[in-house]
Design an enzyme around this catalytic site. Structure first.
Site, mmCIF file in Angstrom:
data_model
loop_
_atom_site.group_PDB
_atom_site.id
_atom_site.type_symbol
_atom_site.label_atom_id
_atom_site.label_comp_id
_atom_site.label_asym_id
_atom_site.label_seq_id
_atom_site.Cartn_x
_atom_site.Cartn_y
_atom_site.Cartn_z
ATOM 1 N N GLU A 98 23.947 43.630 90.853
ATOM 2 C CA GLU A 98 24.836 42.726 91.599
ATOM 3 C C GLU A 98 24.122 41.750 92.533
ATOM 4 O O GLU A 98 24.785 41.125 93.377
ATOM 5 C CB GLU A 98 25.906 43.527 92.369
ATOM 6 C CG GLU A 98 26.805 44.330 91.457
ATOM 7 C CD GLU A 98 27.930 45.062 92.156
ATOM 8 O OE1 GLU A 98 28.833 45.545 91.462
ATOM 9 O OE2 GLU A 98 27.896 45.155 93.403
ATOM 10 N N GLU B 277 31.027 47.597 84.683
ATOM 11 C CA GLU B 277 31.536 48.333 85.856
ATOM 12 C C GLU B 277 32.985 47.984 86.078
ATOM 13 O O GLU B 277 33.357 46.808 86.049
ATOM 14 C CB GLU B 277 30.770 47.952 87.137
ATOM 15 C CG GLU B 277 29.641 48.854 87.537
ATOM 16 C CD GLU B 277 29.228 48.627 88.995
ATOM 17 O OE1 GLU B 277 30.123 48.478 89.858
ATOM 18 O OE2 GLU B 277 28.022 48.600 89.260
#
Length: 888
Positions: free
Chosen positions: A474, A570
């Protein structure tokens, strides 16, 4: 001062006469001749190696159970102190005959100062690196003292941040964590995360030993396997260490490979090892393996996982049997990440823009089903426990998972972990260990990262389970999205980002593992992010790469709210752990309330309980005045989580048909403590309802309905098999909530190609009172052994009409059957007189579990297997069973 060397974990050897001998002196706590102590200025207790300061202080009774109550903050003083591990060990005169005497640490957590007999020999600053120190001149005959003094990781991180600051300053206050984790090459989650507590431990978390040898050692093996001219080409790379005194060494390198039919393939050649300054080097062998003597390795659910024994030996002297041997198991498979023009699949549609992103294994495009793996324990030395690892991986295997993503805020897992993944067919999306932060790019930091990546890739790349490397978790989207207020210094952080992940890590991965994809970040747009200079304008663009998606505001049971993606790496929603698991952390009855200080302390996600409550109350009726409100809150949170992830996962699987979505890895598989989280398995191993649901929504063959906003239900058939479904039958049954007998039934022919999802039909609900009915979907096809029922609930369950209080009778069949060498199977029969929603079965037995749970029952008799590791009687099992269910 010794240098850090490229060195690895496991080796095998043969012993010849003394001057050609290899010796390893174990310095672990299991060696009765080595006694470790742990101390600071006031405390001295027995030390454990491998181990860590928190686990040792807990064993000594200095601190209590670190996962109980508020102990994560009440024991934080431990992380702010300086700690020393000390051991005495004996060396005899034979040790000094060897040309090389090294002290080897396989893992040190994290900033340590190493001394032998009061003399400094080196420092450590990276818990993911193996350290090798030349100690021959520091040892003495007889008793020697080894001492490692650990600086406070919190303090070191704070000091480094003053000079090399990288945003953010700290984790959110709600985490009850520590600051500047990004300054250290240490498990990032040890400073606190939204799913776990902060325990910034120190210690020798992997084995330590002395090595004594002449000649050379094979530290590890790498392999490169390619299909060429219809046969396999196997390149074997032996990573060799000669010690610091030898720069050039001649020898004979040989390899043997056990193949099908009890055959062996052998090859050997004379080699010359030319080592670098640190005494390490590589030698290679090339072997052609006929295609017909090995079988393909497949991911779980798509075929078998044959593994073949490879043995490589290096002989460096003619006048003695100085042979060092290394063994490994390898698998033969092809794997590529395909990013090609999506218009080849979808012409003249929005889905045809951009690039695909999918894994092709052995020539077949495979939809990856699975989850995200966090460390098995918040204390890294305990996370390598083989039973815990085995239970979690088997739970993944048993729910049809083919891929796990080892998340970038944890640790590189043990050799045992990757070996079991090889055996179970679980592919690994392996993040490098950078997560949710900007990172410094000073030379000291980059130098230790280089060693970390070199060692990690060399250790792991031979495993057929390794599918892809990813540079970070991320961080691309965090920089583009200004998560940490970096917009004013965007150019600086972009430059450091590229310096770390592109210029430092990228070349190492490509050099050591050229056949495997390196993805700079996750999520990212893959090749499109590269084209845009590695920081894409929109890293969540659904036309490229992978995405992470969380939405706590919309109705997560509604499939129409989810965005398209090529690969969902995710996504998730929280639930609470069961009361049984919660009881292992607190026995205070006052804690069992959503608004208790304990409950608020354990919830690290901002507004977490509000989001859970909102999702539950959209669909389930729960009165705050109920005397068992908290118990129901816990139970309903697991229902809501399971239904939300079911809806989202099936949306992604359905979208293979119209968007070429090719992966669904939900967040997260496991837990590190007893708290609200996104996991499907609680700390301690108990399955939540979500994990039972995963067995159905990841089923290889599944009828999957999607109810549209127009009251139309589209019906998809998902076929994750290498054979087609032709002329199958889908049955749609319409039920009233008050009856076990459907009032209407329809059948449709069903066809689905190999490894495909195809829309079959649509049914309309315009003519029904949707609050009075539900639909059940099933498949009949002779070649399909297992395809679970699926359901559509047209209205929120809190608004349905006709659901009655059930009468439930449970019996246990007397026929106990041996399921495996260590497991027994009982059949539990459930008899009901009306529809039952989310029937949850429990026992107070410690050694077993039900194979299905959270049942939606729409027939009078249902049977469930109960598996136990201990032989018990049917009567004993029946007495132990309790149950609960949803009721308005």
């Amino acid at each position: 001062m010794a240098t850090t060397k490229l060195a690895f974990t496991v080796f095998l050897f043969t012993i010849a006469e003394v001057r050609c001998e290899f010796r390893r002196i174990n310095l672990l706590s299991t060696n009765k001749d080595v006694v470790w102590t742990l101390s600071n200025n006031k405390i001295q207790v027995p030390g454990t190696v491998p181990g860590g300061v928190y686990s040792d202080l807990q064993k000594a009774g200095v601190i209590g159970d670190i996962l109980s109550g508020f102990n994560d903050v009440q024991t934080r003083w431990v992380a702010h102190d300086t700690w020393t591990y000390t051991a005495n060990f004996t060396v005899n005169k034979n040790a000094f005959r060897f040309s090389v005497v090294n002290l080897v640490f396989e893992g040190v957590d994290t900033v340590g100062f190493v001394e032998i007999n009061g003399s400094p020999i080196g420092t450590t600053n990276n818990m993911f690196v193996r350290y090798v120190f030349d100690v021959k001149e520091r040892l003495k005959m007889g008793v020697n003292e080894l001492k490692i003094t650990f600086a406070s990781p919190v303090e070191v991180a704070r000091i480094r941040s003053k000079k090399h600051f990288a945003a953010p300053v700290c984790v959110p206050d709600l985490y009850n964590g520590e600051c500047h984790a990004n300054q250290l090459r240490k498990m990032q989650a040890s400073f606190g995360w939204d799913w776990g507590p902060a325990f910034p431990s120190v210690g020798i978390w992997k084995p330590v030993f002395l090595e004594l040898y002449d000649g050379a050692l094979i530290r590890s093996l790498s392999t490169r396997i390619e299909m060429k001219d219809l046969d396999w080409h196997l390149k074997v790379i032996a990573h060799v260490e000669t010690g610091t005194k030898k720069k050039r060494l001649k020898g004979f390198l040989s390899a043997s490979l056990e193949v099908d039919g009890g055959q062996s393939l052998m090859i050997g050649r004379d080699v010359e090892v030319v080592t670098r300054d640190d005494g390490t080097g590589e030698v290679e062998l090339d072997m052609n393996v006929p295609r017909n003597v090995v079988s393909l390795w497949w991911p779980n659910g798509f075929g078998d996982q044959p593994l073949y024994d490879l043995e490589v030996s290096l002989k460096t002297r003619r006048n003695c049997d100085d042979v060092f041997t290394k063994r490994a198991k390898i698998g033969f498979r092809t794997l590529e990440v395909v990013e090609e023009d999506a218009s080849k699949i979808f012409k003249n549609t929005t889905a045809g823009r951009g690039l695909t992103f999918y894994f092709k294994v052995n020539g077949y495009p495979i939809f990856m089903k699975g989850s995200n793996w966090i460390p098995a324990n918040i204390l890294p030395e305990l996370g390598y426990d083989e039973k815990t690892v085995d239970d979690l991986l088997l739970a993944a295997r048993d729910t049809h998972m083919s891929m796990l993503r080892v998340w970038g805020g944890g640790v590189y897992e043990s050799d045992y972990f990757y070996e079991r993944c090889d055996q179970l067919g679980i592919l690994i999306w392996q993040d490098f260990l950078f997560a949710c932060s900007m990172y410094p790019a000073d030379q000291e930091f980059l130098d230790t990262v280089k060693v970390e990546i070199e060692q990690t890739v060399t250790r792991l790349q031979r495993h057929p389970s390794i599918a892809i490397w990813a540079g970070n978790n991320e961080n691309e989207v965090a920089l583009r999205g200004n998560w940490y207020g970096t917009v004013a210094q965007f150019s600086k952080y972009r430059e450091e980002y590229i310096k770390l992940y592109v210029d430092t890590i990228g070349p190492i991965v490509r050099a050591l593992d050229p056949g495997r994809r390196y993805l700079v970040s996750s999520p990212s747009n893959g090749l499109e992010s590269v084209r845009e200079g590695y920081i894409a304008r929109n890293p969540y663009d659904p036309h490229y790469g992978d995405t992470h998606y969380y939405n706590y505001l919309a109705d997560n049971w509604n499939q129409n709210i989810y965005p398209n993606t090529r690969f969902a790496s995710e996504y998730g929603f929280q639930s609470l752990p069961s009361l049984k698991t919660m009881a292992t952390a607190t026995n205070n009855t006052a804690d069992y309330a959503v608004n208790s200080e304990y409950s608020k302390h354990r919830q690290h996600s901002p507004k977490g309980y509000e989001f859970i409550t909102d999702q539950m109350t959209r669909h389930l009726k729960l009165s705050k005045s109920a005397p068992d409100y908290f118990e129901k809150f816990v139970f309903y949170s697991q229902i809501s989580q399971a239904m939300a992830i079911k809806a989202e996962t099936e949306f992604y699987r359905q979208s293979q048909a119209d968007w070429y979505t090719m992966g669904a890895l939900y967040w997260q598989l496991n837990d590190v403590w007893q708290a609200p989280s996104w996991s499907s398995i609680e700390y301690g191993g108990k399955w939540k309802m979500l994990h039972y649901f995963a067995k159905s929504f990841f089923a290889p063959v599944l009828v999957s309905p999607r109810m549209l906003l127009t009251d139309i239900v589209d019906v998809y058939l998902i076929n994750d098999r290498l054979v087609p479904i032709v002329d199958g039958k889908i049955t749609v049954q319409y039920y009233n909530w008050s009856s076990l007998v459907p009032f209407k039934s329809q059948q449709f022919l069903a066809d689905a190609g190999v490894l495909s999802t195809e829309k079959q039909t649509s049914v309309g609900l315009w003519h029904f009172d949707k609050s009075e009915i539900f639909l059940r979907f099933s498949l009949e096809f002779e070649g399909v052994q297992y395809s679970p029922h699926n359901f559509v609930f047209p209205k929120p369950l809190k608004d349905i009409k006709g659901l009655k209080e059930p009468h439930i009778k449970i019996t246990v069949s007397n026929g106990l059957k041996q399921r495996s060498k260590v497991e027994y199977r009982h059949i539990v029969n459930i008899q009901v007189d009306t529809v039952v929603l989310f029937l949850w079965l429990e026992t107070d037995l410690p050694h077993g579990r039900f194979l299905d749970n959270g049942l939606v029952i729409s027939q009078s008799l249902t049977s469930v297997d109960y598996i136990t590791r201990k032989r018990i009687s049917a009567a004993e099992l029946k007495r132990s069973i309790s149950y609960k269910y949803y009721m308005n």
